[in-house]
Structures are given as structure tokens and as C-alpha cells.
Write a protein that holds these residues in place. Structure first.
Motif, PDB file in Angstrom:
ATOM      1  N   GLY A 698       0.808  -1.218   0.000  1.00 47.13           N
ATOM      2  CA  GLY A 698       0.000   0.000   0.000  1.00 47.13           C
ATOM      3  C   GLY A 698       0.837   1.261   0.000  1.00 47.13           C
ATOM      4  N   PRO A 699       1.394   1.643   1.151  1.00 44.65           N
ATOM      5  CA  PRO A 699       2.252   2.845   1.191  1.00 44.65           C
ATOM      6  C   PRO A 699       3.535   2.606   0.415  1.00 44.65           C
ATOM      7  CG  PRO A 699       2.346   1.666   3.282  1.00 44.65           C
ATOM      8  CD  PRO A 699       1.274   1.002   2.475  1.00 44.65           C
ATOM      9  N   ARG A 700       4.130   3.665  -0.086  1.00 45.02           N
ATOM     10  CA  ARG A 700       5.357   3.553  -0.883  1.00 45.02           C
ATOM     11  C   ARG A 700       6.560   3.461   0.057  1.00 45.02           C
ATOM     12  NH1 ARG A 700       5.386   5.181  -6.159  1.00 45.02           N
ATOM     13  NH2 ARG A 700       7.165   6.600  -5.912  1.00 45.02           N
ATOM     14  N   ILE A 701       6.557   2.371   0.847  1.00 48.35           N
ATOM     15  CA  ILE A 701       7.599   2.142   1.845  1.00 48.35           C
ATOM     16  C   ILE A 701       8.295   0.828   1.524  1.00 48.35           C
ATOM     17  CG2 ILE A 701       8.043   1.700   4.298  1.00 48.35           C
ATOM     18  CD1 ILE A 701       5.557   3.345   4.932  1.00 48.35           C
ATOM     19  N   PHE A 702       9.611   0.796   1.677  1.00 53.35           N
ATOM     20  CA  PHE A 702      10.315  -0.479   1.555  1.00 53.35           C
ATOM     21  C   PHE A 702      11.463  -0.518   2.551  1.00 53.35           C
ATOM     22  CE2 PHE A 702      12.797   2.216  -1.244  1.00 53.35           C
ATOM     23  CZ  PHE A 702      14.104   1.755  -1.136  1.00 53.35           C
ATOM     24  N   ARG A 703      11.820  -1.743   2.952  1.00 55.51           N
ATOM     25  CA  ARG A 703      12.910  -1.957   3.896  1.00 55.51           C
ATOM     26  C   ARG A 703      14.058  -2.655   3.187  1.00 55.51           C
ATOM     27  NH1 ARG A 703       9.479  -4.150   9.158  1.00 55.51           N
ATOM     28  NH2 ARG A 703       8.382  -2.185   9.563  1.00 55.51           N
ATOM     29  N   ALA A 704      15.267  -2.260   3.550  1.00 54.62           N
ATOM     30  CA  ALA A 704      16.466  -2.850   2.944  1.00 54.62           C
ATOM     31  C   ALA A 704      17.423  -3.258   4.049  1.00 54.62           C
ATOM     32  CB  ALA A 704      17.127  -1.858   1.994  1.00 54.62           C
ATOM     33  N   GLY A 705      18.180  -4.298   3.791  1.00 58.95           N
ATOM     34  CA  GLY A 705      19.126  -4.787   4.785  1.00 58.95           C
ATOM     35  C   GLY A 705      20.416  -5.283   4.154  1.00 58.95           C
ATOM     36  N   ILE A 706      21.482  -5.270   4.945  1.00 55.01           N
ATOM     37  CA  ILE A 706      22.772  -5.791   4.505  1.00 55.01           C
ATOM     38  C   ILE A 706      23.263  -6.757   5.566  1.00 55.01           C
ATOM     39  CG2 ILE A 706      23.926  -3.753   5.500  1.00 55.01           C
ATOM     40  CD1 ILE A 706      25.149  -5.988   2.581  1.00 55.01           C
ATOM     41  N   TRP A 707      23.778  -7.915   5.117  1.00 55.87           N
ATOM     42  CA  TRP A 707      24.191  -8.962   6.056  1.00 55.87           C
ATOM     43  C   TRP A 707      25.322  -9.769   5.427  1.00 55.87           C
ATOM     44  CZ3 TRP A 707      20.217 -12.897   8.526  1.00 55.87           C
ATOM     45  CH2 TRP A 707      20.720 -13.325   9.766  1.00 55.87           C
ATOM     46  N   THR A 708      26.395  -9.935   6.157  1.00 46.36           N
ATOM     47  CA  THR A 708      27.490 -10.809   5.743  1.00 46.36           C
ATOM     48  C   THR A 708      27.252 -12.163   6.391  1.00 46.36           C
ATOM     49  OG1 THR A 708      28.943  -8.892   5.696  1.00 46.36           O
ATOM     50  CG2 THR A 708      29.981 -11.055   5.629  1.00 46.36           C
ATOM     51  N   VAL A 709      26.961 -13.183   5.594  1.00 49.47           N
ATOM     52  CA  VAL A 709      26.391 -14.425   6.134  1.00 49.47           C
ATOM     53  C   VAL A 709      27.385 -15.573   6.238  1.00 49.47           C
ATOM     54  CG1 VAL A 709      24.061 -13.834   5.411  1.00 49.47           C
ATOM     55  CG2 VAL A 709      25.556 -15.083   3.843  1.00 49.47           C
ATOM     56  N   HIS A 710      28.655 -15.311   6.016  1.00 53.05           N
ATOM     57  CA  HIS A 710      29.694 -16.285   6.349  1.00 53.05           C
ATOM     58  C   HIS A 710      29.493 -17.637   5.655  1.00 53.05           C
ATOM     59  CE1 HIS A 710      32.739 -16.551   9.913  1.00 53.05           C
ATOM     60  NE2 HIS A 710      33.295 -16.230   8.771  1.00 53.05           N
ATOM     61  N   PHE A 711      29.157 -17.581   4.371  1.00 50.09           N
ATOM     62  CA  PHE A 711      29.067 -18.783   3.551  1.00 50.09           C
ATOM     63  C   PHE A 711      27.987 -19.756   4.018  1.00 50.09           C
ATOM     64  CE2 PHE A 711      33.382 -17.137   3.466  1.00 50.09           C
ATOM     65  CZ  PHE A 711      33.514 -16.861   2.122  1.00 50.09           C
ATOM     66  N   ASP A 730      10.833 -11.969   9.496  1.00 48.31           N
ATOM     67  CA  ASP A 730      10.289 -11.187  10.615  1.00 48.31           C
ATOM     68  C   ASP A 730      10.520  -9.696  10.415  1.00 48.31           C
ATOM     69  OD1 ASP A 730       9.441 -13.490  11.771  1.00 48.31           O
ATOM     70  OD2 ASP A 730      10.947 -13.543  13.368  1.00 48.31           O
ATOM     71  N   MET A 731      11.671  -9.324   9.893  1.00 49.11           N
ATOM     72  CA  MET A 731      11.978  -7.913   9.666  1.00 49.11           C
ATOM     73  C   MET A 731      11.304  -7.369   8.394  1.00 49.11           C
ATOM     74  SD  MET A 731      13.641  -6.774  12.131  1.00 49.11           S
ATOM     75  CE  MET A 731      14.189  -7.594  13.628  1.00 49.11           C
ATOM     76  N   GLN A 732      10.665  -8.248   7.647  1.00 54.34           N
ATOM     77  CA  GLN A 732       9.919  -7.860   6.444  1.00 54.34           C
ATOM     78  C   GLN A 732      10.787  -7.031   5.494  1.00 54.34           C
ATOM     79  OE1 GLN A 732       6.225  -6.008   7.645  1.00 54.34           O
ATOM     80  NE2 GLN A 732       5.407  -7.914   8.467  1.00 54.34           N
ATOM     81  N   LEU A 733      11.952  -7.594   5.168  1.00 50.92           N
ATOM     82  CA  LEU A 733      12.886  -6.898   4.289  1.00 50.92           C
ATOM     83  C   LEU A 733      12.479  -7.098   2.835  1.00 50.92           C
ATOM     84  CD1 LEU A 733      16.302  -7.675   6.002  1.00 50.92           C
ATOM     85  CD2 LEU A 733      14.751  -5.757   6.391  1.00 50.92           C
ATOM     86  N   ASP A 734      12.311  -5.994   2.126  1.00 48.62           N
ATOM     87  CA  ASP A 734      11.950  -6.061   0.707  1.00 48.62           C
ATOM     88  C   ASP A 734      13.182  -6.167  -0.179  1.00 48.62           C
ATOM     89  OD1 ASP A 734       9.017  -5.532   1.008  1.00 48.62           O
ATOM     90  OD2 ASP A 734       9.780  -3.684   1.884  1.00 48.62           O
ATOM     91  N   VAL A 735      14.291  -5.619   0.264  1.00 45.55           N
ATOM     92  CA  VAL A 735      15.548  -5.659  -0.489  1.00 45.55           C
ATOM     93  C   VAL A 735      16.643  -6.085   0.486  1.00 45.55           C
ATOM     94  CG1 VAL A 735      17.209  -4.371  -1.867  1.00 45.55           C
ATOM     95  CG2 VAL A 735      14.773  -3.808  -2.018  1.00 45.55           C
ATOM     96  N   VAL A 736      17.412  -7.106   0.100  1.00 46.38           N
ATOM     97  CA  VAL A 736      18.442  -7.639   0.982  1.00 46.38           C
ATOM     98  C   VAL A 736      19.731  -7.822   0.189  1.00 46.38           C
ATOM     99  CG1 VAL A 736      19.036  -9.402   2.681  1.00 46.38           C
ATOM    100  CG2 VAL A 736      16.630  -8.943   2.165  1.00 46.38           C
ATOM    101  N   GLY A 737      20.820  -7.335   0.755  1.00 46.84           N
ATOM    102  CA  GLY A 737      22.145  -7.638   0.216  1.00 46.84           C
ATOM    103  C   GLY A 737      22.827  -8.654   1.116  1.00 46.84           C
ATOM    104  N   LEU A 738      23.242  -9.771   0.542  1.00 47.08           N
ATOM    105  CA  LEU A 738      23.944 -10.817   1.293  1.00 47.08           C
ATOM    106  C   LEU A 738      25.365 -10.931   0.746  1.00 47.08           C
ATOM    107  CD1 LEU A 738      21.197 -13.615   1.419  1.00 47.08           C
ATOM    108  CD2 LEU A 738      21.690 -11.876   3.139  1.00 47.08           C
TER     109      LEU A 738
END
Length: 986
Positions: A698-711, A730-738
Motif C-alpha cells: 500500500g504505502p510507498r515504503i520499503f525496507r532494505a538490509g545488509i548482512w554478511t552471512v559467512h558462507f 520477521d523484519m519484512q525486508l523487501d531488499v536484501v544484500g547478502l
């Protein structure tokens, strides 16, 4: 009253056609545009209805169809009973198996017919897939039980056409479901209806069985002149009288065996032996799968220590556990290991590798797996250095075990379900795998019929026999044969232990111009299947000829030099070559007189290739790593050159020809067909039902995250995909960098760290630079469509290569640039400076469009040049997510052209060594930019309660309530919230 049983088969055929085609006719007449419409398009792009839409959606065609199918149940069950009656004389065990299969097949048919996709989509699909799977043993089992040549030919034609038609059907289903191509579902429907017709035609052949047997159904007392095989008599006296006139079935069988030749009199025993041999073959295949599973589990188990220590830890010495075949140089040990009791003990001891998952200590698991490998490699050597009579059988079981191992990973989110790095919580099926292994070992020890010996039991059943009676030549160059075999084993492990590895090699990003790693792995399984079929069908001389090696070398070259579909097609042919190269490589090793030395060198060569392949990523902290940096071409070239040593070059003595009986060939073909179809069914089951959608559309909102996941390996040495999925969901991340995600390597287990998140919660995925680009790896997950993406290898003159992904997302109709990057280490300041400059250039060139940077930078906040921070923020024309957060070192979020509304740092628990950083953004109105970009406007801090609820992060993760699953907001102990400045146009 006497009725020919063939009429039942005819009624069954007519009623089946009447049911389906009445629904098609009535549905087209009454609801044509409704039944051709689907989620992608309608008439006129789609103009032919699918089976499900025709029979399940509308009145009255649905009801008429179901009534006719109900009427059809009587003839269908009766035909099953009569088929069992006819088959039991010659194939008592097989006939019982087919009766049970036929009943289950009929019930599953009733399931997907009466539970339509409208009623319950999941159960409709499950029952339909079960029906297709049951068709495999039903169709080919009946072919095996059919004695009449012409009837068998009819059944074989319908069965082969049925299963071949599944391939284009799946292709058009993919075009419809994934690529959303209008009209593709119409083409899919043609093949779906074709399967229905072929299925009915296959069952209609039963009529000829009944006619050939003169099978009649008699109601009343049969007369003297009647010779019906089945008589339903009305009284005991009549039954007794009838038995005096005509012998019963059991009596006729006894008389027939008494008068028949000895070989024919034992047909029942041969049937039992055939079934026992088929089961033994299945157990051998499973034990081969276990050997592959144990061997491929060693490197990801030991690499846990290298990852955490970032250097040589001594755990690498566990690779030497595979050198155990050297003990076979002792005659006593070789004799014991080659005996059935000895092999049984080796099988049992190797199971320790499966039990290793019970240990909570990574070191204990490594030691147990190393021991299991030492035992398993001895058994592998005994199996592969076999007699020429059973070479063909052992080589094919070897290849089938690898295919089954790859398939199990394809079905289990890229993790082998019996590996020790997985348990029940992380997607393991360890207990089931152990139970099946125990059953297979017991069968091996107690079996009467050995399929490997059946391969040479009867010369008249042999389809490929040795040339004349010349003595088997022996080879003495154990060094060359050992290196060839070691290179071959490593190459199979490197490229074929997971169906998507070859696809990852060719992946270039969006727009998609090649196969998808998570969806098209079945194509690699097809290549392996074709290679196995060629091994069974072609003369072995063809597959050891230098021309076959040149074909493989050319395929490897194309795979290395090209990307997208051309590169993958080169890899596809390379997979076919490798699978079919078994007669050359394994045959050379098996024919060598020095077995212990040959296999010792082989496993040593494989271990050396493990190290060389790992060092191509150029670890700055590994002594000598720079010698291999970016030299995948050299490693691949060495692999091919050593494999080439095993082929039959001029002036080389002849090889023993492989022998394979008709029965063994039947087993192999059935296994290949089963595993290939299972792979496609898994793909269809895993195929996303709908495209990903953002968490807050609905609203023009998005969440982004960055995480180094150690293989993808957590602190306990387990696969961490499911734990990552839970936090990201749970964090409802729309964009994630791994980051640290390039797992399509032997040392990481040839895995895909995105698979669980992709298949369980739905994302578009860009894997970034592939395993042949020599990086740690970067991944972009997006709930928004990825319009385009570019993969970058950042400047790295001193250390290992740093990857970056620059993607353009369609975020609520606005183009948003997202950059995911992993910079070099602290030890290489020049690398970090050059890499920061390149990332700044990428972000600056996207100006004035919105940008979000998610990366691993290795710098202190506000550090002056030449440190990366100032270069990236100033030259890249971006803002720090929060300039007042001084407690950062490696992970950073930068942005531009958006309103940042919140920022949080979430503790890692025991998943990895790095926290998850997340930010939430509000997009300006489409076509309007940020109206006030001053520092004051960007730092209007707010309490959570001052913000609309859709901006709130989950309350369960506050430290005062204890967090969730070991995660909680740390550093600030709460998310930080920021007001949107007045005058913003949203």
C-alpha cells in the motif's frame, strides 16, 4: 452368461474418453472464454483450455464428467484384478506389486479428479503428481510382465511417448508460470491433453491381453465345452463337478510345469529372483548415493575452521583421510575388503559419516566424517576395481549415485539431506537416510541374487559382450591412471554434485538471458541422464576414443569462455561428456594391475585439486594463495589434460569391453527415467506459484538490509539458511544484500545460500559474479522486479577480488538503484581505495535517480581519504544512513533520493559473525524528488509512536523483552526513527 473380459477394457476406454471429451465439448460450448482464461491472459491469446479448467470449474460439465468417471471405476478395478490373475502364473511377485501400484494409481486418479484445483490446489497437485509418478512403475512394470511381443510393443510406444511428452509440457508451463508469456498455457494444454489420451490408450491395450488369454467372465455353472479361465459357480456341488471336468488354475500350472522343460518350469523362481535382483540394484544405487554423500560432505565440514580462522588451521589434513586405499596393497586386507562380509563391515563403518550430525562439536563431526571417508574410499576402490564382467554395472551405479545425490540437493534447497552439516532444524533427513542405509546394507549382506553378478550370468542375455576370448589386458602405468581418475573424481564433484553449479557459471544477471540457477537445475540432470544412457547403449570403444575426449574439451572451453545460454549449453554438453566418460577413466583405473597405488594417487590428486580450486579466489591470508589467483582456466585445463590420459590414444593396448545384460540395462533405464522425471517434478513443485510482492504494497515504503552471512555456515557448523530466512521474514525486508555467498565451489559444498529464502518467502534473486569470477560472492534479494543488473569485479591489485552488483529495481513504479558490494580486507588499503572510487563512480553516474548502497566497506565512519568512507559519500553523492553512529566498521548503508524513516542494527545470534543492518525508506511521489535534503531535514528524530504504524519494526526484538531466537536490537537497543520533513510530496 458369459462375457468376454476384453469388453471391460473396451468399456473402460469408451467411458474414459466420454468423460474427458464430454467435459471439453460442454465446457467449450457453455463457458469457453472462462475456461481458457488464466492468471496471465485470456481469449484470444489463450484459446485452448487446460484439463483442470475443463473438468473442475463449471457446472454442468464438472458433474457429468465426475458421474462418467464414477461409472468407469467398476471396469477399472475389475481389469486390475484380471491383469493380476493373468500375470501371477509367470510373475507372482511382480504381479502383486503391479496390483498394489494399480490400486494406488486408481485412487490417486480419483483424488485429483474429485478434488479439483478450485477445491484445494495443493492436494489436487499432490495427487496428480502422485498419479504421474505411479505411472512409471505401472507402465514399465506391465511392459516387463507382458509376454506377447506385439502387445509389449504397443505398451512401450504409448509409455515412451507419455513420458517424453512431459518435457515440452514442463517447458511451456515454465513459460506460462515464470515468464508469464501469453499463449504459453494453450501450448501447455495440448501436451496435458496428450498425456490424458496416451494414458487412456495405454490402459486400452489390456483388451489384447484378455483376448490373447481367451479370458471370459462366466455367471453361472460353466459347461463342459467352455474353457473360461475364471468360472463363478453357484454351488459347491457345481464347483466340484466343474473341477472334475476342467483343471483349476493351480492344477493347470502344476501340469504345465511338470511337462515343461526345466528352464521354463522355474519361471516363477526366476520372477522372484528378478524382483530380488531389482531390489538389490536399488540398494546398490542407494549405497552409491551414500558414498557420494559422505565424500562430498568432507570439504564443507572442514572448511568451517578455515572460515572462522581465516587461514590454514590444520583441518585441511582431513583431506588425506581419503588416501586410505593404499592399505589395499596388503594382500590380506585386499582379500578381506573384497569379500561380502568385509564389504558389509566397510558399509556399516562408513555409516558413521551419517551419524556425525548428532555431535554438537564441529571438530568431532570433522573427525567422524574423515574416518567415514577413509572407510568409504576403501569400499569405493573395491567396487570400481572390479572384474571386467561387472564393470559396466559398477560404473553405471557409480554415475547414478552422483545423479541421485544431486537430485536430493535439488529437492532439499541445495543441501544434501544426509550431510552432517544439516539436522532436522536445518533441513536434514538424517534419521531417514540412516534407516534406508541400514536396510540397504542388510540386503547387500543377505541377498541371494547379486545384480552385478547377474550382469554376466547368462551369455544369451548379454547385449554387449567381450571381444572373443582374449585375456583381459592389464595396465601398469598407475601414476597416469591415478591422476586421470583423481582429476575425473574432482571434476564430477566440482561441476555435477549440484544441478545449478553449471548455471551459476553462466549467470550474468538481468534481464535474464540464460537459465535460472534455482529453477533450471533439472536440465543438468537430463545431461547426466543422457550420458548414463549412452554409457549403457554405446559400445565402450566409442566412449574411450580420443574423439570423445575432444568433444568434452571443446564443451569445457565453451563453458569457460561464454555466458548465458551459450555458456550453459557448453556446460550441458560437458556434463554429458563427463557422465559418459566412465568407461574411459574408470575402466583404465579398474584395469590397472596396481589397484592400491592407482586409487591412492587418484584421491591424492582430487585433494590437491580441492586446494587449487579454492586458492583461485586468491586469499590474501593463505601462503601461496596468490599463485593460483584468478587461474581457474589453468586449473580447468589441468583437469582436462589429466582426464585425457585415460583415453585410448594410438599404440595403446585394447581395453576390456563392458558387459551389460538386458536385465541390468532395464534397471539402469528405469532408474535414469525415474530420477529424471523426479527432478522435473521437484522443479514443478518448487516453482513459485506467483511472483514476489512487497511486504507493504500500500504505502510507498520499503525496507532494505545488509548482512554478511559467512558462507551459510553458522557458529555451530550447521547450514544457516532457515535461520536467516526467519529473521529476514520477521523484519519484512523487501531488499536484501547478502555477502560471502559464492558457495558453488567444492569447499562450500556446491550450495546456494538463497534457496530457502527464495522458495519459502519469495524473492527475485541476482547471484552476482559466479564461481568462475573468483570472488567471495554477493547476492541481491528483491521483492521488487529487477529491471536490469550489472556485475562488477572491483579493482583489486593486491588482494582477493571484490564483487559488486548494480541493479535497477522497479519500486512502486520508480527506478531505484541498489548497489551491493564487498570490499577488500584491512590488509590491502590500495584495494579498498580503488574499490571505493569505483563504487562512488557507479552511484554518481546514477544521479539524480534514487540509490541505496548495501555493502561491506572496512572503514571507520567519517574516515578521511584515502579511507573509503569519504570517497564513497562525497564522490558517490550519497548520505550515510546515520552519521552519528560511530560504532561501525565494515557494514554500511548509504542512500540518496529517498526519505529515510528508520534504521536498526540487529544482533546476529549464532548465525554468523556480523550483524544485520536494516533501513526503511519512503519514496517521494512518482516523478517528484526529495524536496528538502538538508542535514536538519534528514535528522528530525522521532519516537516510534510519532510514526505511522507501518513504519514500526517488530516489537519482539526489543532487548527488554528478551529478543527472539537470540536476535535483538543492539547498539541503540531500539530502532531509530526519523520524521519526514514538512513539505515532502508523497
Amino acid at each position: 452368461m458369459t462375457v468376454p473380459a476384453a469388453r471391460l477394457a473396451v468399456w473402460h476406454t469408451y467411458l474414459s474418453f466420454a468423460a474427458f471429451f464430454s467435459a471439453l465439448f460442454i465446457g467449450s460450448a457453455l463457458h469457453y472464454k472462462k475456461i481458457v482464461k488464466n492468471g496471465v491472459a485470456g481469449y484470444p491469446e489463450e484459446w485452448f483450455p487446460s484439463v483442470s479448467a475443463t473438468i473442475g470449474d463449471w457446472y454442468p460439465e464438472r458433474n457429468i464428467f465426475q458421474i462418467l468417471i464414477a461409472l468407469n471405476s467398476g471396469p477399472r478395478f475389475a481389469s486390475l484384478v484380471f491383469q493380476y490373475y493373468l500375470q501371477r502364473v509367470h510373475s507372482p511377485t511382480l504381479s502383486k506389486f503391479l496390483l498394489v501400484t494399480g490400486i494406488l494409481r486408481t485412487l490417486s486418479c480419483g483424488g485429483w479428479v474429485y478434488i479439483t484445483s478450485t477445491d484445494d490446489h495443493d492436494w489436487h497437485d499432490i495427487l496428480m503428481i502422485s498419479y504421474i509418478v505411479l505411472n512409471l512403475p505401472w507402465m514399465y512394470g506391465n511392459i516387463s510382465a507382458t509376454r506377447d511381443v506385439s502387445i509389449r510393443r504397443r505398451r512401450r510406444i504409448f509409455a515412451n511417448t507419455f513420458f517424453i511428452s512431459i518435457v515440452p509440457m514442463i517447458y511451456f508451463f515454465i513459460q506460462h508460470k515464470v515468464h508469464r508469456v501469453p499463449g504459453a498455457y494453450t501450448h501447455y494444454s495440448f501436451f496435458e491433453w496428450g498425456l490424458i489420451i496416451l494414458d487412456i490408450l495405454y490402459d486400452s491395450v489390456t483388451r489384447y491381453d484378455f483376448e490373447a488369454a481367451n479370458l471370459n467372465i462366466t455367471i453361472g455353472t460353466p459347461g463342459v465345452a467352455e474353457l473360461q479361465p475364471i468360472g463363478v459357480v453357484s454351488s459347491p456341488d457345481a464347483k466340484a463337478k466343474s473341477s472334475e471336468i476342467m483343471p483349476t488354475v493351480d492344477e493347470k500350472s502344476t501340469l504345465k510345469q511338470a511337462d515343461a522343460p526345466p528352464d521354463e518350469a522355474t519361471s516363477s523362481q526366476r520372477s522372484v529372483r528378478s524382483f530380488g535382483s531389482a531390489f538389490a540394484f536399488t540398494c546398490d544405487l542407494y549405497l552409491s548415493y551414500i558414498k557420494w554423500s559422505i565424500w562430498t560432505s568432507l570439504t564443507p565440514t572442514l572448511f568451517y575452521f578455515s572460515v572462522w580462522e581465516l587461514g590454514i588451521t590444520g583441518s585441511e589434513l582431513s583431506l588425506l583421510s581419503t588416501l586410505s586405499p593404499i592399505v589395499l596393497g596388503i594382500a590380506v586386507v585386499r582379500d578381506i575388503a573384497s569379500s561380502r562380509p568385509g564389504r558389509t563391515v566397510l558399509h556399516a563403518l562408513s555409516l558413521s559419516g551419517l551419524f556425525a550430525y548428532l555431535s554438537k562439536s564441529p571438530l568431532q563431526r570433522l573427525l567422524i566424517v574423515a574416518f567415514a571417508n577413509s572407510v568409504s574410499c576403501i569400499g569405493w576402490t573395491v567396487d570400481l576395481s572390479t572384474t571386467p564382467a561387472s564393470m559396466g554395472y559398477q560404473f553405471l551405479v557409480f554415475g547414478l549415485g552422483l545423479l541421485l545425490s544431486s537430485l536430493s540437493k535439488h529437492a532439499n534447497h541445495s543441501n544434501n539431506p544426509v550431510w552432517p552439516i544439516v539436522h532436522e532444524a536445518s533441513g536434514g533427513y538424517n534419521k531417514t537416510g540412516i534407516a534406508l542405509a541400514v536396510l540397504a546394507i542388510y540386503n547387500y549382506y543377505s541377498r541371494i541374487s547379486d545384480p552385478s553378478k547377474d550382469a554376466s550370468a547368462r551369455s544369451d542375455d548379454t547385449e554387449k559382450t567381450p571381444a572373443k576370448s582374449t585375456p583381459v589386458p592389464t595396465r601398469t602405468n598407475w601414476l597416469a591412471d591415478g591422476f586421470a581418475l583423481g582429476s575425473y573424481l574432482f571434476t564430477l564433484h566440482c561441476f555435477l554434485s549440484d544441478g545449478s553449479t553449471l548455471i551459476a557459471w553462466s549467470w550474468t544477471g538481468y534481464p535474464i538471458q540464460g537459465p535460472l540457477p534455482h529453477l533450471h537445475g533439472s536440465l543438468t540432470h537430463v545431461a547426466q541422464a543422457v550420458g548414463l544412457v549412452l554409457t549403457a547403449a554405446l559400445p565402450s570403444d566409442w566412449l574411450v576414443h580420443p574423439a570423445w575426449f575432444l568433444y568434452g574439451a571443446a564443451s569445457a572451453t565453451v563453458m569457460y569462455l561464454y555466458k548465458d545460454w551459450p555458456g550453459y549449453l557448453g556446460g550441458w554438453h560437458f556434463a554429458l561428456f563427463l557422465t559418459a566418460a566412465a568407461p574411459a577413466v574408470l575402466g583404465a583405473a579398474a584395469a590397472n594391475r596396481h589397484v592400491a597405488k592407482t586409487f591412492f594417487v587418484a584421491f591424492l590428486a582430487a585433494a590437491l585439486f580441492d586446494v587449487a580450486n579454492t586458492f583461485t579466489v586468491a586469499y590474501a591470508f593463505v601462503p601461496g594463495g596468490g599463485l593460483f589467483r584468478e587461474r581457474t582456466n589453468c586449473v580447468l585445463g589441468a583437469q582436462m589434460l589429466l582426464i585425457g590420459l585415460a583415453f585410448r590414444w594410438p599404440a595403446e593396448p585394447p581395453r576390456p569391453a563392458l558387459t551389460l545384460t538386458r536385465r541390468a540395462r532395464t534397471y539402469v533405464n528405469a532408474a535414469v527415467a525415474t530420477l529424471t522425471i523426479a527432478s522435473f517434478l521437484v522443479t514443478m513443485y518448487r516453482w513459485p506459484a506467483s511472483p514476489p510482492v512487497p511486504y507493504r504494497p500500500g504505502p510507498r515504503i520499503f525496507r532494505a538490509g545488509i548482512w554478511t552471512v559467512h558462507f551459510g555456515i553458522d557458529n555451530e557448523g550447521r547450514d544457516s539458511q532457515r535461520r536467516m530466512r526467519d529473521l529476514i521474514k520477521d523484519m519484512q525486508l523487501d531488499v536484501v544484500g547478502l555477502l560471502e555467498t559464492d558457495l558453488h565451489r567444492v569447499v562450500y559444498g556446491n550450495r546456494d545460500v538463497t534457496r530457502v529464502m527464495l522458495e519459502d518467502i519469495g524473492y527475485y534473486v541476482d547471484l552476482g559474479p559466479g564461481p568462475n569470477q573468483h570472488t567471495w560472492g554477493a547476492v541481491l534479494l528483491s521483492k521488487f522486479p529487477i529491471l536490469e543488473s550489472t556485475h562488477h569485479l572491483l579493482p583489486s591489485p593486491d588482494g582477493e577480488l571484490a564483487p559488486a552488483i548494480h541493479a535497477v529495481l522497479d519500486v512502486f513504479g520508480t527506478r531505484v538503484h541498489v548497489v551491493v558490494a564487498h570490499n577488500g580486507q584491512e590488509e590491502t588499503p590500495l584495494d579498498r581505495e580503488l574499490q571505493a572510487a569505483e563504487l562512488a563512480r557507479i552511484m554518481s553516474e546514477a544521479y539524480p535517480e534514487p540509490v541505496v548502497f548495501l555493502g561491506y566497506v572496512v572503514t571507520k565512519p567519517h574516515a578521511p581519504r584515502p579511507a573509503p568512507y569519504d570517497i564513497m559519500v562525497t564522490d558517490g553523492r550519497v548520505h550515510d544512513i546515520d552519521k552519528d553512529d560511530y560504532d561501525r566498521w565494515c557494514e554500511y548503508i548509504f542512500y540518496r533520493g529517498l526519505y529515510r524513516t528508520s534504521y536498526a542494527r540487529v544482533s546476529r545470534s549464532t548465525i554468523t559473525d556480523t550483524e544485520l543492518q536494516i533501513a526503511q525508506f519512503q519514496l517521494p511521489k512518482h516523478g517528484v524528488g526529495v524536496t528538502n535534503d538538508t542535514v536538519g531535514a534528514r535528522y528530525l528524530r522521532a519516537w516510534k509512536e510519532e510514526m505511522p504504524e507501518e513504519h514500526w519494526f517488530p516489537p519482539e526484538y526489543y532487548p527488554e523483552v528478551g529478543g527472539l531466537r537470540g536476535h535483538f536490537y543492539h547498539v541503540f537497543n531500539t530502532p531509530l526513527y526519523y520524521k519526514i520533513p514538512e513539505g515532502a510530496v508523497l
